[in-house]
Each structure stands twice: as C-alpha cells, then as structure tokens.
Design an enzyme around this catalytic site. Structure first.
Site, short mmCIF file in Angstrom:
data_model
loop_
_atom_site.label_atom_id
_atom_site.label_comp_id
_atom_site.label_asym_id
_atom_site.label_seq_id
_atom_site.Cartn_x
_atom_site.Cartn_y
_atom_site.Cartn_z
N PRO A 97 4.60 29.71 20.23
CA PRO A 97 5.20 30.10 19.19
C PRO A 97 6.00 31.50 19.67
O PRO A 97 6.61 31.71 18.53
CB PRO A 97 4.07 30.97 18.27
N TYR A 98 5.22 31.88 20.66
CA TYR A 98 5.58 33.78 21.25
C TYR A 98 7.34 32.94 21.28
O TYR A 98 7.75 34.00 21.41
CB TYR A 98 4.72 34.00 22.68
N ALA A 99 7.86 32.16 22.69
CA ALA A 99 8.86 31.74 22.78
C ALA A 99 9.92 31.35 21.34
O ALA A 99 11.16 32.13 21.24
CB ALA A 99 9.20 30.44 24.04
#
Length: 331
Positions: A160-162
């Site tokens: 999700p960060y990416a």
C-alpha cells in the site's frame, strides 16, 4: 559533494520550499541549500519542541541565515504564503515505511502522500512556481527479474505504501501536463537512502546499531535481498540538480550504484565496529521485494549526476554520526 556556493551557478534556487524539512532527507537538503545561499522555507507537521527526532534532524539548521522553519500540516494549512516568490518546491513530506501501510494506518498514508500532495500542486499552480521536485521511491517498481529498473518499466507496487508513492508522483506529473499549469515536475525515484539521521527502523541503521551495542539484529528473510544503497549526500546533490533539469524530464531513478545484499551490510557493519552481530531471523515481510537496482543512465544524461560515495565509506560516516555525543543530545 560538488561546490554549489558559486553565485554564477544555476544549480541553487534563490528561494525554495522544502516540505518534510524535519525528516531524514529533508533536513539534509534544507541544510545544504541554506548553506549555499538559498532562502529556504522548511515546513513539517512534526513539532520539534515535542518530537525529539524532528529536533535532532533540525539541530544543524539552527542559526543558519536564510532558513525559516514552519510547523504545519500540508493537509490543512494555508500553502500559498509558503510559496511566495519561490523558484522551486522540493516535496519530501510524506509517510514512509512498507510494513505499517498494510494496516489501519493506510488512511494516514493516503492523507499525507496523496491528498496533501494534491493541495500542494493546486497551490503551486496558483502561485506559478516554476519547478516542483517530488520524492518518489524505487518501491513503485515492485518485484523485478533482478536486473536494473528503467524509468519506462511498468510499475507493479507490492505494498500500500508503494501504491501511494506511485499515485503521488503521477498526480504531480498529471498537474504539470495541464495547459494552465506553469509548474514543471521532476519525480525522483530514490533507491534505499542511508546515512546520518537515517530512520532507526531502516536496515543500515539497525545493522550498525547492533554492531555498536551488541544487541541482536532482527533479519527478515535470508539476507540475500539486494538493494541499491544510496548515500544521503548523493541524494541531496541529485535532488538539487533536478531543480534545473529540462522541463520535460519527468521521472528519474536516483540509485547509489552500491548494489549489495543485506548480508553484505551486516558484514560491513561488523568490520567497521569490530564486533560480531547476533542475528535473529524472521520470515519475510509482506511488500518486501528481492531486488531493487537502478538503471543510472537517465540520471547521468538528464541530471548530469552520478553517485560518489560507496557503501563502506557511507556506512562509516553513518556510524561516526551515531557515535558522536551530539547525535544523542542535539535538540
């Protein structure tokens, strides 16, 4: 780091906004710019009077003429006044880290990495700031075949960060493509940045800390994961260079050329500290990829940049900073 103090060089903006100025990369960038004569407005939502990490990162900026620090959140503060007469914006604010992004904190990643960026680009367009440099991440590439990633590769973010970092860079570039937007955008995909003031959860810091203290090091996976480690001074040089890159530059990899495994980092840390490291192994973490490696050709041709600090020299400098008393007491 090359000499950036000459008044004749176009490399240094006259006036710039640095977002995330209390962070690892942002504080180094703001310090370098201010020391070179740029008037720097630094903004960060972390209050250095309450946040020890922010205070430590900002300590070298105390007393530098031309640096003004503002504690504010881009998600809700008035941005236009921060951009008055600015030549460039260096947008480094955001929430990092793969592991926490899987859980309930994801909404914070969306707020900080996407919604705040939307507000900043809206303001940059209104204020007609010529250039915005946005810090993206090598994590947008996701799993690879082990070879170098080129800027034209299809991104496959694996966390999700990416996903939020890919959305952030593409959002900025989408704004820049509008006919009524005079702000050009360069998105820098940083590869595994390390050095003094690195976040303590990052692997290079953890390996050095274990070597210095004798405390065990938690290793996720077998240690054969490879990263393109990039020293902080090289990152700052590339980021400043991006402020003057051609208007149609777009996306650029910034990788340190020190492609090494986590086991290599452990070996260097042991050698530098002269102490064995006790390792506690654990399973691989969701979102971790086996290899990140930058194709450096675009950075050389467009930014005129290439890394100068190898992994051993960079880790030695980081260890020296970790063992200096000022590292413990700066506030």
């Amino acid at each position: 780091m090359p000499d950036t103090h000459s008044a004749a060089t176009p490399a240094i903006p006259r006036r710039a906004l640095v977002t995330g100025a209390a962070g690892f990369i942002g504080s180094h960038l703001a310090q370098t710019l201010a020391q070179a004569g740029t008037t720097v407005i630094g903004v960060d939502r972390r209050d250095p009077t309450r946040d020890q990490t922010a205070a430590t990162n900002l300590a070298p900026l105390h007393g530098l003429p031309g640096y003004l620090h503002i504690t504010a959140d881009l998600l809700n503060c008035a941005i236009d006044p921060l951009l008055f007469d600015a030549d460039a914006i260096f947008h480094l604010a955001g929430i990092p880290g793969v592991r926490p992004s899987w859980g309930p904190q994801f909404s914070e990643y969306v707020n900080a990495n996407i919604l705040a960026t939307q507000r900043l680009m809206d303001a940059a367009t209104r204020m007609r700031v010529p250039r915005l440099v946005v810090a993206s991440s090598s994590s947008v590439y996701g799993p690879t075949n082990g070879g170098p990633s080129t800027e034209g590769d299809h991104p496959r973010p694996a966390s999700p960060y990416a996903v939020t970092k890919l959305a952030e860079e593409q959002l900025c570039l989408a704004h820049a493509s509008r006919a009524d937007c005079s702000t050009s955008v360069v998105a820098l995909r940083y590869f595994t940045v390390y050095g003094p003031r690195q976040r303590p959860d990052m692997f290079t810091h953890r390996a050095l800390h274990a070597a210095l203290t004798g405390q065990p090091l938690r290793l996720y996976g077998d240690g054969h994961q490879r990263r393109d480690f990039t020293y902080i001074d090289d990152i700052v040089t590339a980021t400043i260079s991006a402020a003057r890159a051609p208007i149609d530059t777009g996306i650029v990899n910034v990788g340190g050329g020190s492609n090494a495994s986590l086991l290599d980092v452990i070996s260097i840390a042991k050698s530098l500290a002269g102490r064995e490291i006790h390792i506690h192994t654990d399973g691989t973490r969701n979102g971790d990829v086996l290899t990140t490696r930058a194709d450096p050709r675009r950075a050389r041709s467009v930014l005129g940049w290439q890394p100068t600090v190898d992994l051993t020299a960079g880790m030695r400098a980081q260890m020296d900073a970790m063992t200096r008393p000022a590292h413990q007491s700066a506030a």
